[in-house]
Motif scaffolding. Sequence first.
Motif, PDB file in Angstrom:
ATOM      1  N   THR A  61       0.988  -1.200   0.009  1.00  0.00           N
ATOM      2  CA  THR A  61       0.273  -0.049  -0.031  1.00  0.00           C
ATOM      3  C   THR A  61       1.128   1.173  -0.112  1.00  0.00           C
ATOM      4  O   THR A  61       1.761   1.052   0.935  1.00  0.00           O
ATOM      5  CB  THR A  61      -0.928   0.091   1.114  1.00  0.00           C
ATOM      6  OG1 THR A  61      -1.796  -1.351   1.387  1.00  0.00           O
ATOM      7  CG2 THR A  61      -1.865   1.395   1.166  1.00  0.00           C
ATOM      8  N   ARG A  63       0.445   5.217   0.352  1.00  0.00           N
ATOM      9  CA  ARG A  63      -0.330   6.426   1.184  1.00  0.00           C
ATOM     10  C   ARG A  63       0.129   7.554   0.946  1.00  0.00           C
ATOM     11  O   ARG A  63       1.399   7.857   1.409  1.00  0.00           O
ATOM     12  CB  ARG A  63      -0.765   5.989   2.651  1.00  0.00           C
ATOM     13  CG  ARG A  63      -1.530   4.782   2.808  1.00  0.00           C
ATOM     14  CD  ARG A  63      -1.384   4.490   4.392  1.00  0.00           C
ATOM     15  NE  ARG A  63      -1.884   2.928   4.588  1.00  0.00           N
ATOM     16  CZ  ARG A  63      -1.059   1.883   4.621  1.00  0.00           C
ATOM     17  NH1 ARG A  63       0.256   2.105   4.347  1.00  0.00           N
ATOM     18  NH2 ARG A  63      -1.499   0.766   4.748  1.00  0.00           N
ATOM     19  N   LEU A  74      -4.967   6.253  -0.763  1.00  0.00           N
ATOM     20  CA  LEU A  74      -4.386   5.068  -0.408  1.00  0.00           C
ATOM     21  C   LEU A  74      -4.425   4.196  -1.504  1.00  0.00           C
ATOM     22  O   LEU A  74      -5.671   3.979  -2.191  1.00  0.00           O
ATOM     23  CB  LEU A  74      -5.141   4.410   0.756  1.00  0.00           C
ATOM     24  CG  LEU A  74      -5.067   4.774   2.012  1.00  0.00           C
ATOM     25  CD1 LEU A  74      -5.415   6.241   2.439  1.00  0.00           C
ATOM     26  CD2 LEU A  74      -5.920   4.145   3.172  1.00  0.00           C
ATOM     27  N   TRP A  76      -3.521   0.442  -3.371  1.00  0.00           N
ATOM     28  CA  TRP A  76      -3.130  -1.057  -3.031  1.00  0.00           C
ATOM     29  C   TRP A  76      -2.694  -1.875  -4.387  1.00  0.00           C
ATOM     30  O   TRP A  76      -3.354  -1.800  -5.431  1.00  0.00           O
ATOM     31  CB  TRP A  76      -4.359  -1.709  -2.533  1.00  0.00           C
ATOM     32  CG  TRP A  76      -4.282  -3.291  -2.434  1.00  0.00           C
ATOM     33  CD1 TRP A  76      -4.926  -4.141  -3.266  1.00  0.00           C
ATOM     34  CD2 TRP A  76      -3.718  -4.132  -1.716  1.00  0.00           C
ATOM     35  NE1 TRP A  76      -4.755  -5.650  -3.081  1.00  0.00           N
ATOM     36  CE2 TRP A  76      -3.932  -5.461  -1.979  1.00  0.00           C
ATOM     37  CE3 TRP A  76      -2.901  -3.725  -0.616  1.00  0.00           C
ATOM     38  CZ2 TRP A  76      -3.528  -6.515  -1.223  1.00  0.00           C
ATOM     39  CZ3 TRP A  76      -2.318  -4.933   0.319  1.00  0.00           C
ATOM     40  CH2 TRP A  76      -2.643  -6.353  -0.212  1.00  0.00           C
TER      41      TRP A  76
END
Length: 149
Positions: A61, A63, A74, A76
Amino acid sequence: MNDFDFLTGSWDVANRWRTDFLDETSEWEEFPAVSHASGHFEGGANFDEIVFPTKEFAGLTVRLYDTERKEWSLYWASNRTGTLFPPVTGTFTDGVGEFYGDDMHAGQQIRARFIWSGITEDSARWEQAFSVDGEKTWVTNWIMEFTRR
């Protein structure tokens, strides 16, 4: 801007996810993971890699804090696809982070929600839920309980 500073370091992660992410009556499956997170940009960025040894996959991830909009994005990715999923965006209020975004799951348009809560120096909780009806209802389908290593 330093909302994710708590995540820096190494964590044991107890996972529970539904066998069908869109069916609130489907069974829960439990499995372990290990996460390593680092902070960047003086708190304005955070990166973690998580390995699921019994599932034979890993994810990461990224951020990023948007200083103009005062919100986090965010992103992924998983080694199963090698692509970034669309971001969820949001903020922390009173120690709870809520993040929302649009995505696809199993060929169906969904609204995704991530919630970070229960944050202490040595523990945290993350949960994911999907909505297929414009946020009228949510199916919580993945929960992670973090314990600092």
